[in-house]
Design a protein around this motif. Structure first.
Motif, PDB file in Angstrom:
ATOM      1  N   SER A 277      34.599  53.449  31.678  1.00 48.99           N
ATOM      2  CA  SER A 277      35.973  52.941  31.761  1.00 48.99           C
ATOM      3  C   SER A 277      36.845  53.610  30.704  1.00 48.99           C
ATOM      4  O   SER A 277      38.053  53.771  30.905  1.00 48.99           O
ATOM      5  N   ILE A 278      36.251  54.038  29.610  1.00 47.83           N
ATOM      6  CA  ILE A 278      37.001  54.753  28.566  1.00 47.83           C
ATOM      7  C   ILE A 278      37.464  56.113  29.103  1.00 47.83           C
ATOM      8  O   ILE A 278      38.610  56.506  28.910  1.00 47.83           O
ATOM      9  N   GLU A 279      36.580  56.812  29.811  1.00 46.48           N
ATOM     10  CA  GLU A 279      36.964  58.099  30.406  1.00 46.48           C
ATOM     11  C   GLU A 279      38.100  57.901  31.414  1.00 46.48           C
ATOM     12  O   GLU A 279      39.046  58.688  31.457  1.00 46.48           O
TER      13      GLU A 279
ATOM     14  N   ASN B 241      32.445  26.098  42.703  1.00 46.20           N
ATOM     15  CA  ASN B 241      31.608  26.245  41.518  1.00 46.20           C
ATOM     16  C   ASN B 241      31.474  27.692  41.049  1.00 46.20           C
ATOM     17  O   ASN B 241      30.576  28.023  40.286  1.00 46.20           O
ATOM     18  N   LYS B 242      32.329  28.565  41.532  1.00 50.78           N
ATOM     19  CA  LYS B 242      32.314  29.975  41.104  1.00 50.78           C
ATOM     20  C   LYS B 242      33.750  30.414  40.782  1.00 50.78           C
ATOM     21  O   LYS B 242      34.162  31.508  41.139  1.00 50.78           O
ATOM     22  N   GLU B 243      34.481  29.555  40.083  1.00 49.17           N
ATOM     23  CA  GLU B 243      35.856  29.861  39.726  1.00 49.17           C
ATOM     24  C   GLU B 243      35.895  31.123  38.864  1.00 49.17           C
ATOM     25  O   GLU B 243      35.023  31.335  38.029  1.00 49.17           O
ATOM     26  N   GLY B 244      36.881  31.948  39.100  1.00 50.37           N
ATOM     27  CA  GLY B 244      37.044  33.165  38.310  1.00 50.37           C
ATOM     28  C   GLY B 244      36.556  34.435  38.999  1.00 50.37           C
ATOM     29  O   GLY B 244      36.686  35.520  38.454  1.00 50.37           O
ATOM     30  N   VAL B 245      35.999  34.302  40.209  1.00 51.07           N
ATOM     31  CA  VAL B 245      35.475  35.475  40.909  1.00 51.07           C
ATOM     32  C   VAL B 245      36.587  36.477  41.206  1.00 51.07           C
ATOM     33  O   VAL B 245      36.429  37.683  40.986  1.00 51.07           O
ATOM     34  N   ALA B 246      37.730  36.022  41.694  1.00 50.20           N
ATOM     35  CA  ALA B 246      38.829  36.928  42.018  1.00 50.20           C
ATOM     36  C   ALA B 246      39.294  37.685  40.773  1.00 50.20           C
ATOM     37  O   ALA B 246      39.501  38.899  40.806  1.00 50.20           O
ATOM     38  N   HIS B 247      39.432  36.968  39.676  1.00 52.27           N
ATOM     39  CA  HIS B 247      39.851  37.595  38.417  1.00 52.27           C
ATOM     40  C   HIS B 247      38.800  38.592  37.934  1.00 52.27           C
ATOM     41  O   HIS B 247      39.126  39.681  37.438  1.00 52.27           O
ATOM     42  N   PHE B 248      37.540  38.247  38.089  1.00 52.91           N
ATOM     43  CA  PHE B 248      36.440  39.146  37.740  1.00 52.91           C
ATOM     44  C   PHE B 248      36.515  40.426  38.581  1.00 52.91           C
ATOM     45  O   PHE B 248      36.396  41.539  38.057  1.00 52.91           O
ATOM     46  N   VAL B 249      36.751  40.284  39.876  1.00 57.29           N
ATOM     47  CA  VAL B 249      36.867  41.450  40.768  1.00 57.29           C
ATOM     48  C   VAL B 249      38.027  42.340  40.320  1.00 57.29           C
ATOM     49  O   VAL B 249      37.898  43.570  40.269  1.00 57.29           O
ATOM     50  N   GLU B 250      39.151  41.731  39.979  1.00 56.17           N
ATOM     51  CA  GLU B 250      40.298  42.510  39.485  1.00 56.17           C
ATOM     52  C   GLU B 250      39.891  43.358  38.284  1.00 56.17           C
ATOM     53  O   GLU B 250      40.167  44.554  38.231  1.00 56.17           O
ATOM     54  N   HIS B 251      39.212  42.749  37.326  1.00 56.40           N
ATOM     55  CA  HIS B 251      38.810  43.464  36.110  1.00 56.40           C
ATOM     56  C   HIS B 251      37.808  44.580  36.417  1.00 56.40           C
ATOM     57  O   HIS B 251      37.902  45.666  35.834  1.00 56.40           O
ATOM     58  N   ILE B 252      36.875  44.338  37.316  1.00 54.37           N
ATOM     59  CA  ILE B 252      35.895  45.377  37.680  1.00 54.37           C
ATOM     60  C   ILE B 252      36.603  46.537  38.379  1.00 54.37           C
ATOM     61  O   ILE B 252      36.332  47.711  38.083  1.00 54.37           O
ATOM     62  N   LEU B 253      37.526  46.255  39.289  1.00 56.44           N
ATOM     63  CA  LEU B 253      38.257  47.330  39.957  1.00 56.44           C
ATOM     64  C   LEU B 253      39.041  48.170  38.956  1.00 56.44           C
ATOM     65  O   LEU B 253      39.158  49.394  39.110  1.00 56.44           O
ATOM     66  N   MET B 254      39.548  47.536  37.916  1.00 56.20           N
ATOM     67  CA  MET B 254      40.352  48.250  36.928  1.00 56.20           C
ATOM     68  C   MET B 254      39.519  49.158  36.032  1.00 56.20           C
ATOM     69  O   MET B 254      40.073  49.902  35.226  1.00 56.20           O
ATOM     70  N   LYS B 255      38.206  49.134  36.171  1.00 56.46           N
ATOM     71  CA  LYS B 255      37.340  50.047  35.408  1.00 56.46           C
ATOM     72  C   LYS B 255      37.376  51.452  35.990  1.00 56.46           C
ATOM     73  O   LYS B 255      36.882  52.386  35.398  1.00 56.46           O
ATOM     74  N   GLY B 256      37.953  51.582  37.191  1.00 55.89           N
ATOM     75  CA  GLY B 256      38.113  52.895  37.791  1.00 55.89           C
ATOM     76  C   GLY B 256      37.078  53.199  38.851  1.00 55.89           C
ATOM     77  O   GLY B 256      36.128  52.452  39.054  1.00 55.89           O
ATOM     78  N   PRO B 257      37.263  54.325  39.554  1.00 62.69           N
ATOM     79  CA  PRO B 257      36.304  54.746  40.579  1.00 62.69           C
ATOM     80  C   PRO B 257      34.994  55.215  39.955  1.00 62.69           C
ATOM     81  O   PRO B 257      34.942  55.569  38.774  1.00 62.69           O
ATOM     82  N   LYS B 258      33.959  55.260  40.762  1.00 63.77           N
ATOM     83  CA  LYS B 258      32.616  55.549  40.253  1.00 63.77           C
ATOM     84  C   LYS B 258      32.433  56.961  39.726  1.00 63.77           C
ATOM     85  O   LYS B 258      31.482  57.226  39.004  1.00 63.77           O
ATOM     86  N   TYR B 259      33.319  57.886  40.050  1.00 61.74           N
ATOM     87  CA  TYR B 259      33.124  59.255  39.559  1.00 61.74           C
ATOM     88  C   TYR B 259      33.539  59.434  38.104  1.00 61.74           C
ATOM     89  O   TYR B 259      33.366  60.507  37.543  1.00 61.74           O
TER      90      TYR B 259
END
Length: 121
Positions: free
Chosen positions: A61-63, A39-57
């Motif tokens: 995501s635009i920077e 009942n939580k389909e899409g979590v892996a894809h969501f994680v991929e997209h969040i990781l692609m926002k870059g490191p916290k420093y």
């Protein structure tokens, strides 16, 4: 293409082609869509997209995107049933920075509330 499996189970594939001055790094996280909770389909894809926002420093995501673009670093990702793959391609002169970015995205991901709300849409 060479492969390494790290102690933490992360499989890393890399390609070094000095004649092309190209550096490519593929990182496979063996937690694809089949590992999504019921009942939580899409979590892996969501994680991929969040990781692609870059490191916290990076402030945004635009920077992060501008940093990549200014250095000619291509970054992409995809999710399959079996794994999440993150991919970086760049000139060999940027290989160290690109590899560090990949590690930092995993160990210090940027998890901004605005990115999370945008990805949920």
């Amino acid at each position: 293409m060479k492969s390494i499996i790290l102690d933490n189970g992360i499989k890393v594939q890399y390609l070094n082609r000095p004649e092309l001055s190209l550096f490519t790094l593929n990182l496979f996280l063996l937690k694809g869509a089949v590992y999504d909770p019921p009942n939580k389909e899409g979590v892996a894809h969501f994680v991929e997209h969040i990781l692609m926002k870059g490191p916290k420093y990076f402030k945004s995501s635009i920077e992060f995107s501008q940093f990549l673009e200014n250095r000619g670093i291509e970054f992409d990702g995809h999710t399959t049933p079996d794994y999440i793959c993150l991919n970086i391609k760049c000139h060999q002169s940027e290989a160290y920075k690109a590899t560090k970015l990949m590690i930092d995205m995993l160990t210090e991901p940027s998890i901004r509330p605005t990115d999370i709300s945008n990805e949920k849409k």
